[in-house]
Design an enzyme around this catalytic site. Structure first.
Site, PDB file in Angstrom:
ATOM      1  N   GLY A 128      72.037  25.902   7.767  1.00  0.00           N
ATOM      2  CA  GLY A 128      71.953  26.151   9.403  1.00  0.00           C
ATOM      3  C   GLY A 128      73.663  26.655  10.214  1.00  0.00           C
ATOM      4  O   GLY A 128      74.909  26.816   9.328  1.00  0.00           O
ATOM      5  N   GLU A 170      77.579  19.668   2.479  1.00  0.00           N
ATOM      6  CA  GLU A 170      77.559  18.969   3.813  1.00  0.00           C
ATOM      7  C   GLU A 170      79.369  18.532   3.422  1.00  0.00           C
ATOM      8  O   GLU A 170      79.640  18.353   4.537  1.00  0.00           O
ATOM      9  CB  GLU A 170      76.797  18.556   4.355  1.00  0.00           C
ATOM     10  CG  GLU A 170      75.284  19.875   4.528  1.00  0.00           C
ATOM     11  CD  GLU A 170      74.506  19.735   3.516  1.00  0.00           C
ATOM     12  OE1 GLU A 170      73.528  20.602   3.831  1.00  0.00           O
ATOM     13  OE2 GLU A 170      74.375  19.367   2.662  1.00  0.00           O
TER      14      GLU A 170
END
Length: 353
Positions: A67, A139
């Protein structure tokens, strides 16, 4: 629709084709791309001319590196947290739509596939890997956690490999990703045009994939998986760190591997590492919808803390690789604070249909 917003759609015979095309950002998903894809997939559900759908990238280097977290961090810093939350709300809804898509859906994945890229592919019926696939859920290095359904997928991988991937953000290649079940078929990229043509002509997706798929090479990390299982089976972050330290005291490839994992974990956001561990503990008891709701709860809470913004700054903006995490050490993270991130409901929980 053109690729002006980073994504394009084509109808070729019986096949609907979604193409990610945002090369300068390595196909990082922004909000217009998410919304456009969701709308087109829903339109194809009721279109009797479209028998099946393929998702692909227009570029060899990357399928999708995740993203657009830089944009989300900027929204959060500028007081527009609700806009950032809406991005994640829509992204997770798209991932859930793909998981439940009523028509055969195949992702053709080659090059880098990280984070949100796996959200688009990892829940679909057919997950086709190319020879240059590089998979990671990295992440924790930017103060987030393996979301987009990572809470569901990773703890269901063989042994404790999912916990290792979640806590370290390690990158693996095509052979290991197939061996772990992250992908369903290996089809050399040179044969992807043949697959597209056959599907456009109306051939059944499962049969054509079965004919085109070839046996992948042996996984590169095959000899390490027993050691990963022993190390990452620990019942706490502290236990895993102790195991890594002990194994790392030895000599040889396994000891070197353990030392590298320990260094990687200690560089990541301490809060994120603890969150990732808890995801792996809680995920097996939840369905995909429950996991996505939990992740939306987590990302909402992290927008009120500093590590996400600091991680994006250090890794993606300034690139000094010197994030100032708070708390700074794994041992300083309060287990009760981590539990509260998971267990305290939101006023506007994620709803999936």
């Amino acid at each position: 629709m053109t690729a002006e917003i980073g994504i394009s759609f084509e109808e070729r015979g019986a096949l609907g084709i979604v193409t990610l095309d945002r090369p300068r950002a390595l196909n990082a998903l922004d909000h217009p791309m998410v919304r456009a894809m969701d709308a087109q997939l829903r339109a194809w559900i009721s279109d009797s001319r479209i028998a099946h759908v393929v998702l692909r990238s227009a570029h060899e280097r990357a399928f999708c590196v995740g993203g657009d977290v830089r944009a989300m961090a900027e929204l959060g810093r500028s007081g527009r947290k609700q806009e950032a939350r809406q991005y994640w709300r829509d992204e997770y809804a798209l991932d859930y739509l793909i998981a439940r898509y009523p028509k055969p859906f195949a992702s053709l994945v080659d090059g880098l596939c990280f984070g949100g890229g796996f959200g688009l592919t990892g829940h679909g019926r057919y997950r086709v890997a190319g020879e240059n696939l590089g998979f990671a859920m990295p992440e924790v290095a930017i103060g987030l956690f393996p979301d987009v359904g990572g809470t569901f997928v990773l703890p269901r991988l063989p042994g404790w490999s999912g916990t290792w991937l979640a806590m370290t953000g390690a990158r693996i290649g095509m052979a290991d990703a197939l061996a772990l079940g992250l992908y369903t078929h290996y089809v050399p990229t040179a044969r992807w045009p043949e697959l597209i043509d056959a599907l456009a002509a109306g051939e059944a997706m499962d049969g054509r994939l079965a004919r085109l798929a070839v046996r992948p090479p042996a996984p590169d990390l095959a000899g390490l998986y027993p050691h990963i299982d022993r190390i990452f089976a620990g019942g706490s972050v502290a236990a895993i760190l102790i195991a890594l330290e002990k194994v790392g005291e030895g000599e040889g490839d396994v000891a070197a591997f353990a030392r590298l994992q320990l260094e990687t974990i200690r560089r990541a956001s301490p809060t994120s590492v603890h969150i990732a561990f808890q995801q792996m503990q809680r995920g097996p008891a939840l369905d995909l919808a429950g996991c996505l709701r939990l992740e939306f709860r987590l990302v909402t809470r992290l927008l009120d803390q500093s590590d996400f913004f600091e991680g994006v700054r250090a890794v993606l903006v300034d690139r000094d690789q010197k994030p100032a995490w708070r708390p700074a050490r794994l041992e300083e993270v309060d287990p009760a604070a981590i539990a509260a991130l998971f267990d305290t409901p939101l006023d506007d929980e994620l709803l999936l249909a």
